[in-house]
Design an enzyme around this catalytic site. Structure first.
Site, PDB file in Angstrom:
ATOM      1  CE1 TYR A 440      -9.520  27.197  30.202  1.00 19.67           C
ATOM      2  CE2 TYR A 440      -8.328  29.211  29.726  1.00 19.67           C
ATOM      3  CZ  TYR A 440      -8.338  27.849  29.866  1.00 19.67           C
ATOM      4  OH  TYR A 440      -7.190  27.141  29.668  1.00 19.67           O
ATOM      5  CD  GLU A 441     -13.157  28.391  25.743  1.00 16.21           C
ATOM      6  OE1 GLU A 441     -14.256  28.579  25.209  1.00 16.21           O
ATOM      7  OE2 GLU A 441     -12.145  29.026  25.425  1.00 16.21           O
ATOM      8  N   GLY A 442     -16.971  28.688  29.533  1.00 21.98           N
ATOM      9  CA  GLY A 442     -18.216  28.391  30.241  1.00 21.98           C
ATOM     10  C   GLY A 442     -17.886  27.784  31.583  1.00 21.98           C
TER      11      GLY A 442
END
Length: 601
Positions: A440-442
């Protein structure tokens, strides 16, 4: 039950001796960050996380969150009471702005608390975690009215915040979002759409949740240039600050996840919910990136966190579990077997973990200091350099930090042998919780491309050249020293490998961008190793100077120097292999057609 003891001694070492935080006392926000005060914060935060949050970690994993028929969500047993203690103690206010009720300490101290919380209970830490990023976005782009309405209660912990980007059909490519924002004619907008993977999207910890939502206004460009940002409270706020009627946003379901079960990861449905634009129309992505960058640094800390708690438990097990004899002869002849701690392969895994966690802690706190200096350094030149460095380091801290954090967590599970695969020991949870940080978060592939495709060439490569100079200056300062010289020489070889890989990209990526894509992940790891090597060189230097004064805890500093040697011996050589992988390019990677990947019947 798994153990966790906050590493307060090591944290005080980094804050007080490596960063020398007190030396920045002339800068705004640092005035109260005296050693006595920072030591108190570190020790008390460590106590709270070790004694209150850690015992709830397995509880959250086993119970998870419960969604009810009315769409409300109940967090695991004990979470609400722990959160009330968190708010009452003011832990969320440490590094938030004083003008809205925060304590205004440097971000360094906020990162300390983030690490302890994520290590003791990552799922719990995620509830207030994204609020920090939401506060940053509202501080930078919100109107005065929005700041006054939302920030005081978000900072106090009375309300929490989220970020809403992802939709069922799009994740990284946000230009494809379909959520609509129709103007109501009174300055507000009607938000309609579905967002998924919303961490802490619905819960019972606070009376209100402030959602920051990406959406498109009518006629907006059908790309990332047409995205706007909106603040959409779960419960509408009256002009006097009291809560009004429930907004038209609801939790459709909770995702059934591999880990972080104690955090409610929600599908949120917006059915004409009332929201207000934050910043300028069609400039929402830039505003959200403020929040995303803060979140990415926080996720890097999560990589460290799961490695740290897994390491602590593996050390305890390795000292207790007996199996076989030391290769050099029985270590404890009176016993039937020696502790597995004596076996070199077990020691390899434990030393890898020690070298990574202590190096990564120093990197995260240095990164926090760069965040502070970006805003508060004495000169514009110093602020610009700090901003360039932390921009460059963010994908490394997130990408390399979580890749290695997961590797360490799985190796610590390996130390337990078969017991590591049994839930009651807790090692499985650390591995499962660590896995999300790489996604997550890229995803870490996105982080690698952000580093190599955006950050390296930005401003003619100014940031990476500044980084090279920082490392080279520390190496030059250490050369010739009996203790530090050999460490510096090995780090210099790694720096040379990174510089050679950078040059190869410059010479080959323009004519074939796939060469960049094929090598970006390896480059991110090279830079991660070089950066941790820089941290270890600095920690060794401080430790050598401390030993000259014959400190009472001399063994602490001696162990630092020994671990620095291990890092240089065992981590640094990987940079050469990674550079050679980069230089093979993309041809063999991209050669096969799609049909070659199909399994024949």
């Amino acid at each position: 039950m798994p153990i966790y003891n906050a590493p307060t001694r090591d944290t005080r070492f980094v804050v007080n001796e490596v960063l020398n935080l007190e030396s920045f006392g002339n800068l705004p926000g640092f005035e109260n960050a005296t050693q006595d005060m920072t030591d108190t914060i570190i020790n008390e935060a460590g106590k709270f996380c070790s004694e209150v949050l850690a015992p709830l970690n397995q509880v959250g994993d086993q119970h998870g969150c419960t969604r009810h028929e009315d769409g409300s969500v109940t967090t695991p047993p004990g979470f609400k009471e722990a959160f009330d203690q968190y708010v009452e103690s003011g832990w969320g206010t440490i590094s938030t702005p004083e003008e809205f009720g925060g304590q205004g300490f440097p971000h360094v101290m906020g990162f300390v608390i983030e690490e302890f919380m994520a290590t003791s209970n990552q799922a719990f830490a995620m509830y207030p975690g994204l609020t920090t990023g939401a506060i940053s976005a509202l501080m930078a782009k919100g109107s005065d009215e929005q700041k006054q309405m939302y920030l005081p209660k978000m900072i106090s912990g009375e309300w929490l915040g989220t970020m809403n980007l992802t939709e069922p059909h799009c994740g990284t490519d946000l230009g494809m979002i379909r959520t609509k924002a129709e103007p109501n004619g009174d300055g507000s907008y009607s938000i309609t759409g579905t967002k998924i993977f919303i961490s802490a999207g619905e819960h019972d910890l606070t009376d209100n949740i402030i959602h920051l939502v990406l959406a498109k206004t009518p006629g907006a460009p059908d790309s990332t240039k047409g995205i706007s940002l909106f603040v959409v409270p779960k419960v509408l706020v009256n002009e006097d600050g009291s809560l009004g009627e429930r907004n038209a946003v609801s939790c459709g379901s909770i995702e059934h996840k591999m880990g972080i079960h104690g955090n409610s990861t929600c599908v949120l449905n917006y059915d004409g919910a009332k929201g207000w634009m934050v910043g300028e129309e069609n400039k929402g992505l830039a505003a959200m990136f403020i929040m995303m960058n803060a979140a990415r640094l926080g996720v890097g800390i999560q990589g460290l966190a799961q490695a740290e708690v897994a390491y602590q438990n593996a050390v305890a097990y390795a000292l207790d579990r007996r199996q076989g004899r030391a290769l050099t002869g029985p270590a404890e002849p009176e016993a039937k077997a020696d502790p597995i701690f004596v076996h070199p392969d077990v020691r390899r895994m434990l030393m890898d973990a020690k070298a990574f966690t202590e190096g990564m802690r120093a990197l995260c706190l240095w990164g926090a200091l760069l965040v502070d200096l970006t805003h508060k350094a004495a000169t514009e030149e110093e602020r610009a350099e700090a901003d360039a460095l932390i921009g460059l380091m963010t994908p490394v801290m997130k990408g390399y930090g979580t890749d290695k954090g997961y590797d360490i967590a799985t190796n610590m599970q390996q130390v337990f042998g078969g017991h590591g695969y049994v839930e009651e020991w807790g090692m499985s949870q650390f591995v499962r919780d660590a896995r999300i940080a790489m996604i997550y978060e890229g995803t870490n592939g996105v982080q690698a491309m952000d580093l190599c495709g955006r950050k390296l060439p930005q401003n003619g490569g100014a940031a990476v050249q500044a980084f090279f100079k920082v490392v080279a200056d520390d190496i030059a300062d250490a050369k010739g020293d009996e203790v530090l010289g050999p460490l510096a020489e090995k780090l210099e070889k790694a720096l040379n490998e990174q510089q050679a890989a950078t040059m190869w990209f410059m010479q080959n990526a323009m004519q074939n961008p796939n060469h960049l894509g094929a090598g970006a992940h390896h480059y991110m790891h090279i830079m991660g190793i070089v950066t941790l090597g820089l941290m270890w060189l600095r920690m060794a230097k401080v430790s050598k100077e401390a030993l000259a004064g014959s400190p009472e805890d001399a063994s602490f500093y001696e162990n630092k120097i020994a671990t620095a040697r291990y890092f240089m011996d065992r981590f640094i050589p990987d940079t050469g292999a990674l550079r050679r992988k980069i230089e093979t390019g993309a041809d063999s990677m991209m050669e096969l057609g799609e049909e070659a990947f199909a399994t024949a019947a």
